[in-house]
Every structure is written in structure tokens, then in C-alpha cells.
Motif scaffolding. Structure first.
Motif, PDB file in Angstrom:
ATOM      1  N   ASN A   1      11.559  -0.234   6.605  1.00 50.35           N
ATOM      2  CA  ASN A   1      11.615  -1.680   6.376  1.00 50.35           C
ATOM      3  C   ASN A   1      10.340  -2.396   6.841  1.00 50.35           C
ATOM      4  O   ASN A   1      10.280  -3.617   6.877  1.00 50.35           O
ATOM      5  CB  ASN A   1      12.853  -2.296   7.036  1.00 50.35           C
ATOM      6  CG  ASN A   1      12.882  -2.116   8.541  1.00 50.35           C
ATOM      7  OD1 ASN A   1      12.123  -1.307   9.098  1.00 50.35           O
ATOM      8  ND2 ASN A   1      13.756  -2.839   9.204  1.00 50.35           N
ATOM      9  N   TRP A   2       9.296  -1.616   7.193  1.00 47.85           N
ATOM     10  CA  TRP A   2       7.975  -2.157   7.471  1.00 47.85           C
ATOM     11  C   TRP A   2       7.138  -2.061   6.197  1.00 47.85           C
ATOM     12  O   TRP A   2       7.515  -1.382   5.247  1.00 47.85           O
ATOM     13  CB  TRP A   2       7.283  -1.358   8.573  1.00 47.85           C
ATOM     14  CG  TRP A   2       7.810  -1.551   9.952  1.00 47.85           C
ATOM     15  CD1 TRP A   2       9.107  -1.676  10.333  1.00 47.85           C
ATOM     16  CD2 TRP A   2       7.035  -1.581  11.152  1.00 47.85           C
ATOM     17  NE1 TRP A   2       9.205  -1.795  11.691  1.00 47.85           N
ATOM     18  CE2 TRP A   2       7.946  -1.737  12.226  1.00 47.85           C
ATOM     19  CE3 TRP A   2       5.679  -1.490  11.429  1.00 47.85           C
ATOM     20  CZ2 TRP A   2       7.518  -1.808  13.552  1.00 47.85           C
ATOM     21  CZ3 TRP A   2       5.248  -1.555  12.749  1.00 47.85           C
ATOM     22  CH2 TRP A   2       6.162  -1.721  13.801  1.00 47.85           C
ATOM     23  N   VAL A   3       6.002  -2.737   6.204  1.00 42.85           N
ATOM     24  CA  VAL A   3       5.074  -2.670   5.080  1.00 42.85           C
ATOM     25  C   VAL A   3       3.681  -2.308   5.605  1.00 42.85           C
ATOM     26  O   VAL A   3       3.208  -2.914   6.573  1.00 42.85           O
ATOM     27  CB  VAL A   3       4.991  -4.012   4.315  1.00 42.85           C
ATOM     28  CG1 VAL A   3       3.881  -3.966   3.277  1.00 42.85           C
ATOM     29  CG2 VAL A   3       6.300  -4.329   3.638  1.00 42.85           C
ATOM     30  N   THR A   4       3.059  -1.332   4.971  1.00 38.69           N
ATOM     31  CA  THR A   4       1.654  -1.041   5.242  1.00 38.69           C
ATOM     32  C   THR A   4       0.812  -1.877   4.279  1.00 38.69           C
ATOM     33  O   THR A   4       0.970  -1.782   3.066  1.00 38.69           O
ATOM     34  CB  THR A   4       1.336   0.452   5.048  1.00 38.69           C
ATOM     35  OG1 THR A   4       2.142   1.224   5.936  1.00 38.69           O
ATOM     36  CG2 THR A   4      -0.136   0.721   5.350  1.00 38.69           C
ATOM     37  N   CYS A   5      -0.039  -2.712   4.844  1.00 42.87           N
ATOM     38  CA  CYS A   5      -0.877  -3.594   4.023  1.00 42.87           C
ATOM     39  C   CYS A   5      -2.251  -3.637   4.674  1.00 42.87           C
ATOM     40  O   CYS A   5      -2.668  -2.658   5.295  1.00 42.87           O
ATOM     41  CB  CYS A   5      -0.236  -4.974   3.903  1.00 42.87           C
ATOM     42  SG  CYS A   5       0.251  -5.725   5.483  1.00 42.87           S
ATOM     43  N   THR A   6      -2.984  -4.700   4.508  1.00 48.86           N
ATOM     44  CA  THR A   6      -4.268  -4.863   5.190  1.00 48.86           C
ATOM     45  C   THR A   6      -4.262  -6.177   5.956  1.00 48.86           C
ATOM     46  O   THR A   6      -3.412  -7.048   5.722  1.00 48.86           O
ATOM     47  CB  THR A   6      -5.453  -4.849   4.199  1.00 48.86           C
ATOM     48  OG1 THR A   6      -5.343  -5.993   3.338  1.00 48.86           O
ATOM     49  CG2 THR A   6      -5.478  -3.572   3.373  1.00 48.86           C
ATOM     50  N   VAL A   7      -5.217  -6.312   6.860  1.00 46.32           N
ATOM     51  CA  VAL A   7      -5.303  -7.530   7.675  1.00 46.32           C
ATOM     52  C   VAL A   7      -5.379  -8.772   6.785  1.00 46.32           C
ATOM     53  O   VAL A   7      -4.722  -9.785   7.049  1.00 46.32           O
ATOM     54  CB  VAL A   7      -6.518  -7.435   8.624  1.00 46.32           C
ATOM     55  CG1 VAL A   7      -6.821  -8.794   9.250  1.00 46.32           C
ATOM     56  CG2 VAL A   7      -6.264  -6.393   9.710  1.00 46.32           C
ATOM     57  N   LYS A   8      -6.159  -8.701   5.709  1.00 44.09           N
ATOM     58  CA  LYS A   8      -6.324  -9.889   4.861  1.00 44.09           C
ATOM     59  C   LYS A   8      -5.050 -10.234   4.095  1.00 44.09           C
ATOM     60  O   LYS A   8      -4.905 -11.369   3.619  1.00 44.09           O
ATOM     61  CB  LYS A   8      -7.483  -9.697   3.890  1.00 44.09           C
ATOM     62  CG  LYS A   8      -7.248  -8.669   2.805  1.00 44.09           C
ATOM     63  CD  LYS A   8      -8.452  -8.549   1.881  1.00 44.09           C
ATOM     64  CE  LYS A   8      -8.218  -7.508   0.799  1.00 44.09           C
ATOM     65  NZ  LYS A   8      -9.389  -7.319  -0.069  1.00 44.09           N
ATOM     66  N   ASP A   9      -4.112  -9.266   3.968  1.00 44.40           N
ATOM     67  CA  ASP A   9      -2.850  -9.549   3.280  1.00 44.40           C
ATOM     68  C   ASP A   9      -1.940 -10.478   4.080  1.00 44.40           C
ATOM     69  O   ASP A   9      -1.100 -11.183   3.504  1.00 44.40           O
ATOM     70  CB  ASP A   9      -2.082  -8.255   2.983  1.00 44.40           C
ATOM     71  CG  ASP A   9      -2.734  -7.414   1.911  1.00 44.40           C
ATOM     72  OD1 ASP A   9      -3.276  -7.996   0.957  1.00 44.40           O
ATOM     73  OD2 ASP A   9      -2.699  -6.168   2.022  1.00 44.40           O
TER      74      ASP A   9
ATOM     75  N   CYS B   1       0.842  -1.189   0.000  1.00 42.89           N
ATOM     76  CA  CYS B   1       0.000   0.000   0.000  1.00 42.89           C
ATOM     77  C   CYS B   1       0.884   1.247   0.000  1.00 42.89           C
ATOM     78  O   CYS B   1       2.076   1.191   0.325  1.00 42.89           O
ATOM     79  CB  CYS B   1      -0.893   0.024   1.242  1.00 42.89           C
ATOM     80  SG  CYS B   1      -2.051  -1.351   1.376  1.00 42.89           S
ATOM     81  N   ASP B   2       0.290   2.357  -0.345  1.00 41.59           N
ATOM     82  CA  ASP B   2       0.976   3.641  -0.301  1.00 41.59           C
ATOM     83  C   ASP B   2       1.188   4.043   1.163  1.00 41.59           C
ATOM     84  O   ASP B   2       0.232   4.138   1.931  1.00 41.59           O
ATOM     85  CB  ASP B   2       0.132   4.690  -1.024  1.00 41.59           C
ATOM     86  CG  ASP B   2       0.814   6.048  -1.066  1.00 41.59           C
ATOM     87  OD1 ASP B   2       1.931   6.167  -0.553  1.00 41.59           O
ATOM     88  OD2 ASP B   2       0.208   6.979  -1.626  1.00 41.59           O
ATOM     89  N   ASN B   3       2.456   4.280   1.552  1.00 40.16           N
ATOM     90  CA  ASN B   3       2.747   4.620   2.940  1.00 40.16           C
ATOM     91  C   ASN B   3       2.540   6.095   3.250  1.00 40.16           C
ATOM     92  O   ASN B   3       2.782   6.529   4.381  1.00 40.16           O
ATOM     93  CB  ASN B   3       4.208   4.260   3.272  1.00 40.16           C
ATOM     94  CG  ASN B   3       4.365   2.795   3.649  1.00 40.16           C
ATOM     95  OD1 ASN B   3       3.388   2.063   3.705  1.00 40.16           O
ATOM     96  ND2 ASN B   3       5.588   2.371   3.895  1.00 40.16           N
ATOM     97  N   ALA B   4       2.109   6.887   2.269  1.00 42.19           N
ATOM     98  CA  ALA B   4       1.999   8.333   2.460  1.00 42.19           C
ATOM     99  C   ALA B   4       1.090   8.696   3.630  1.00 42.19           C
ATOM    100  O   ALA B   4       1.310   9.688   4.323  1.00 42.19           O
ATOM    101  CB  ALA B   4       1.498   8.984   1.176  1.00 42.19           C
ATOM    102  N   GLN B   5       0.060   7.859   3.861  1.00 37.50           N
ATOM    103  CA  GLN B   5      -0.866   8.141   4.951  1.00 37.50           C
ATOM    104  C   GLN B   5      -0.214   7.945   6.311  1.00 37.50           C
ATOM    105  O   GLN B   5      -0.666   8.509   7.313  1.00 37.50           O
ATOM    106  CB  GLN B   5      -2.098   7.234   4.822  1.00 37.50           C
ATOM    107  CG  GLN B   5      -3.199   7.561   5.832  1.00 37.50           C
ATOM    108  CD  GLN B   5      -4.399   6.646   5.689  1.00 37.50           C
ATOM    109  OE1 GLN B   5      -4.499   5.868   4.745  1.00 37.50           O
ATOM    110  NE2 GLN B   5      -5.333   6.734   6.625  1.00 37.50           N
ATOM    111  N   TYR B   6       0.851   7.158   6.350  1.00 27.22           N
ATOM    112  CA  TYR B   6       1.540   6.863   7.608  1.00 27.22           C
ATOM    113  C   TYR B   6       3.030   7.156   7.448  1.00 27.22           C
ATOM    114  O   TYR B   6       3.860   6.239   7.370  1.00 27.22           O
ATOM    115  CB  TYR B   6       1.322   5.398   7.994  1.00 27.22           C
ATOM    116  CG  TYR B   6      -0.127   4.986   8.047  1.00 27.22           C
ATOM    117  CD1 TYR B   6      -0.932   5.351   9.126  1.00 27.22           C
ATOM    118  CD2 TYR B   6      -0.698   4.241   7.018  1.00 27.22           C
ATOM    119  CE1 TYR B   6      -2.278   4.974   9.175  1.00 27.22           C
ATOM    120  CE2 TYR B   6      -2.032   3.860   7.072  1.00 27.22           C
ATOM    121  CZ  TYR B   6      -2.814   4.227   8.151  1.00 27.22           C
ATOM    122  OH  TYR B   6      -4.131   3.854   8.201  1.00 27.22           O
ATOM    123  N   PRO B   7       3.415   8.430   7.411  1.00 25.27           N
ATOM    124  CA  PRO B   7       4.813   8.783   7.117  1.00 25.27           C
ATOM    125  C   PRO B   7       5.804   8.341   8.190  1.00 25.27           C
ATOM    126  O   PRO B   7       7.011   8.284   7.927  1.00 25.27           O
ATOM    127  CB  PRO B   7       4.760  10.314   7.017  1.00 25.27           C
ATOM    128  CG  PRO B   7       3.546  10.712   7.799  1.00 25.27           C
ATOM    129  CD  PRO B   7       2.555   9.615   7.587  1.00 25.27           C
TER     130      PRO B   7
END
Length: 236
Positions: free
Chosen positions: A63-71, A52-58
Motif C-alpha cells: 500500500n506504499w508507492v515508489t515514486c520520485t522526490v519531484k512527484d 514507478c516499477d516496485n521490482a527494484q524494491y521488493p
């Protein structure tokens, strides 16, 4: 004096919530550049994964990834087991609330509890989906079930993952980030309000490298132990 003690307990709860907020956003322990990046973890279970786009969580570490629970989680998996095996049966009343990771079970034969209940096994994370159990943080990592399997109340969502350290996942589901994304979406009649699984699976999830997940859990438990000591002294 009673009201003062209640106020102090409320402060303790807020402190725990703040610790989890820092933890799930990568601000509780330092990052180690030698850790395998979280993107590599995800690619092992889904080679076509697009972060996902990390812009919402700067402030999320690089080295982390913003994704969703289902991912990252298999949600509500089923168990296939022999009918004559012993298993653990867990009603909602047997799962502790707040920031605990504790539960009890009744030993029953699998054939008696495999239909009409939620399935789980050792290492799975269970999270209440009905209000107010969800807001009260009735959630747990199952362990030491008979033959490693169990079932229980249908008011649970169960999460299983090969890339999430179970206790780190549990603390995510106890975080205010998760709860706030559920509250306000409840459906159902009064007294039977619950969050839909389709809402839960789309909630943003912040995945750290696996070794960092373990370090984060260690720091959470260290800080929670200090708060436990303070609370015990308040209640003495």
C-alpha cells in the motif's frame, strides 16, 4: 576512555541510521489495511500519476508507492508577502546537524530578506545541498516563524507537500538512502561542492499512507528517545 565514548557515540549514530532505513522502507511499524493507500494520496495531487516499477524494491509494502522526490514535493517555492511583515532569517549556522530538528532565526523585515535568499514557510522541509552540510544532515522542518514565513541561506533546497507528513519527509532526507544518492554527484569547485536540484528531484521516494507516516514518526521518536537516554548515561 575518550576513545571508548567516541566509539559508543558512533554506534549510536549507526543505530539511528538503521532506524531511519527501516522506517523509510516500511519495516518499522506494521501496516494497517484500513489506511488509505498511498496511490490515492498521489492521485489527489496528480490524477495522471503512474507509479514507478516496485521490482527494484521488493520489500516496500503493497500500500506504499515508489515514486520520485519531484512527484510528491514542490521544490523551492517562492513566497509572496507584504514588505512590512516580520519574517525569520535563517543562515546555515542556525540549523542543527545530525538527527536533530532544531534551528534558530533572526527576526527581520520581509523587504530586507526577500531577494537573494531561499524562501520558506512553516511546515516546509529545508535540506542543505552543499557538502559537508548535506552529509552532516543539516536539515529541518520550519515552524513558528514570524508570520509563518522566512528566508535564508541559498545553500538549501526547500520541499513542500500536501501528501507528506513533514517530519516523515524530514527523516527521509536524513536517511542514508537520500544522502548516498547525493554523494558522488556533487559539482563545483573544492570547498563549494553541492548536489544539483535536478539530481535530488529524481531520487526514489517511498510514500506510505498518510496515517502510517504519522505512526512511523511516533516510533522513530520513541526509539530515538531511548538512544538519547543511553547516550546521556555514556556521557555522565
Amino acid at each position: 576512555e575518550i576513545s571508548q565514548n567516541m566509539l559508543k557515540k558512533s554506534v549510536m549514530c549507526r543505530n539511528r541510521a538503521k532506524i531511519l532505513d527501516l522506517a523509510i522502507h516500511g519495516q518499522l511499524v506494521p501496516q494497517d489495511p484500513n489506511d488509505e493507500p498511498a496511490t490515492e494520496l498521489l492521485k489527489r495531487i496528480n490524477p495522471s500519476f503512474v507509479p514507478c516499477d516496485n521490482a527494484q524494491y521488493p520489500n516496500i509494502p503493497s500500500n506504499w508507492v515508489t515514486c520520485t522526490v519531484k512527484d510528491v514535493f514542490l521544490i523551492n517555492p517562492k513566497t509572496n508577502a507584504s514588505d512590512n511583515l516580520d519574517a525569520g532569517f535563517v543562515p546555515m549556522s542556525s540549523i542543527c546537524d545530525q538527527y536533530n530538528n532544531a534551528f534558530t532565526f533572526e527576526t527581520r523585515t520581509w523587504s530586507d530578506i526577500k531577494r537573494g535568499y531561499t524562501h520558506f514557510k512553516d511546515g516546509d522541509i529545508a535540506v542543505a545541498k552543499i557538502s559537508p552540510c548535506l552529509e552532516n544532515r543539516k536539515s529541518v522542518v520550519f515552524h513558528d516563524l514570524p508570520n509563518g514565513i522566512g528566508s535564508g541561506t541559498t545553500e538549501l533546497n526547500v520541499f513542500r507537500s500536501d501528501v507528506v507528513y513533514p517530519l516523515f519527509g524530514l527523516y527521509f532526507f536524513k536517511s542514508q538512502h537520500f544522502i548516498s544518492n547525493c554523494v558522488g554527484t556533487f559539482n563545483g569547485v573544492v570547498g563549494q561542492q553541492r548536489v544539483a536540484t535536478k539530481i535530488v528531484e529524481e531520487i526514489d521516494y517511498f510514500l506510505p499512507p498518510y496515517q502510517e507516516q504519522i505512526r512511523i514518526v511516533g516510533k522513530i521518536e520513541e526509539l530515538f528517545a531511548v538512544l538519547d537516554e543511553i547516550q546521556e548515561s555514556i556521557e555522565a
